[in-house]
Design an enzyme around this catalytic site. Sequence first.
Site, PDB file in Angstrom:
ATOM      1  N   HIS A  20     -16.363  16.837   8.316  1.00  0.00           N
ATOM      2  CA  HIS A  20     -16.077  15.718   9.213  1.00  0.00           C
ATOM      3  C   HIS A  20     -16.349  14.392   8.514  1.00  0.00           C
ATOM      4  CE1 HIS A  20     -16.958  13.548  13.231  1.00  0.00           C
ATOM      5  NE2 HIS A  20     -15.669  13.497  12.951  1.00  0.00           N
ATOM      6  N   ASP A  28       0.388   6.349  -4.569  1.00  0.00           N
ATOM      7  CA  ASP A  28       1.593   6.225  -5.372  1.00  0.00           C
ATOM      8  C   ASP A  28       1.263   6.517  -6.836  1.00  0.00           C
ATOM      9  OD1 ASP A  28       0.413   3.870  -6.439  1.00  0.00           O
ATOM     10  OD2 ASP A  28       1.541   2.572  -5.104  1.00  0.00           O
ATOM     11  N   HIS A 106      -5.952  -4.809  -0.528  1.00  0.00           N
ATOM     12  CA  HIS A 106      -5.684  -3.806  -1.556  1.00  0.00           C
ATOM     13  C   HIS A 106      -6.888  -3.648  -2.485  1.00  0.00           C
ATOM     14  CE1 HIS A 106      -3.359  -1.139  -4.025  1.00  0.00           C
ATOM     15  NE2 HIS A 106      -3.439  -1.931  -5.079  1.00  0.00           N
ATOM     16  N   TYR A 128       2.265  -0.274  -3.071  1.00  0.00           N
ATOM     17  CA  TYR A 128       1.207  -0.124  -2.059  1.00  0.00           C
ATOM     18  C   TYR A 128       1.348   1.123  -1.190  1.00  0.00           C
ATOM     19  CZ  TYR A 128       0.342  -4.917  -3.467  1.00  0.00           C
ATOM     20  OH  TYR A 128       0.095  -6.041  -4.201  1.00  0.00           O
ATOM     21  N   ALA A 129       2.109   2.114  -1.631  1.00  0.00           N
ATOM     22  CA  ALA A 129       2.274   3.358  -0.873  1.00  0.00           C
ATOM     23  C   ALA A 129       1.044   4.235  -1.084  1.00  0.00           C
ATOM     24  CB  ALA A 129       3.547   4.084  -1.292  1.00  0.00           C
ATOM     25  N   ASN A 130      -0.022   3.865  -0.394  1.00  0.00           N
ATOM     26  CA  ASN A 130      -1.312   4.532  -0.516  1.00  0.00           C
ATOM     27  C   ASN A 130      -1.944   4.634   0.862  1.00  0.00           C
ATOM     28  OD1 ASN A 130      -1.314   4.264  -3.529  1.00  0.00           O
ATOM     29  ND2 ASN A 130      -1.497   2.097  -3.023  1.00  0.00           N
TER      30      ASN A 130
END
Length: 139
Positions: A20, A28, A106, A128-130
């Site tokens: 948990h 990316d 970021h 920024y595909a994170n």
Amino acid sequence: MKKSALINSELSYLVSTLGHTDEVTICDAGLPIADHVQRIDLALTHGVPAFLDTVKVYLGEAQIEGVIIAEEFKQVSPELHDALITTIEEEKQATGKAISVAYVSHEEFKVRTHDSKAVVRTGECTPYANVIFQAGVVF
């Protein structure tokens, strides 16, 4: 042979060992990954596997309760950001569980990844595909 969609052994093992609030980053191709954090590198070439495809397979195996995203993602890559948010909403509906979404800069995001149990690198080349997923519980 495993019946569910997730057949990558490292990723499957990771999900089975989460507790948990443990955090996992899916990123990316360009996000820096700290040396001390486990790297699960799925990247084959530009765009393969795609960020969103990886997220969907991960969510098919892992229960989440929180999501952390860089502010810049929604500004610089709004289409993929919106697709991620839609996927999270679909996950809420499918599981009946609350999932919080938080935004950080970021720079803060990159620092936060240092506490991830693992970072899963995709071949995504969209800026920024994170995302950081916080593990939830199924009960």
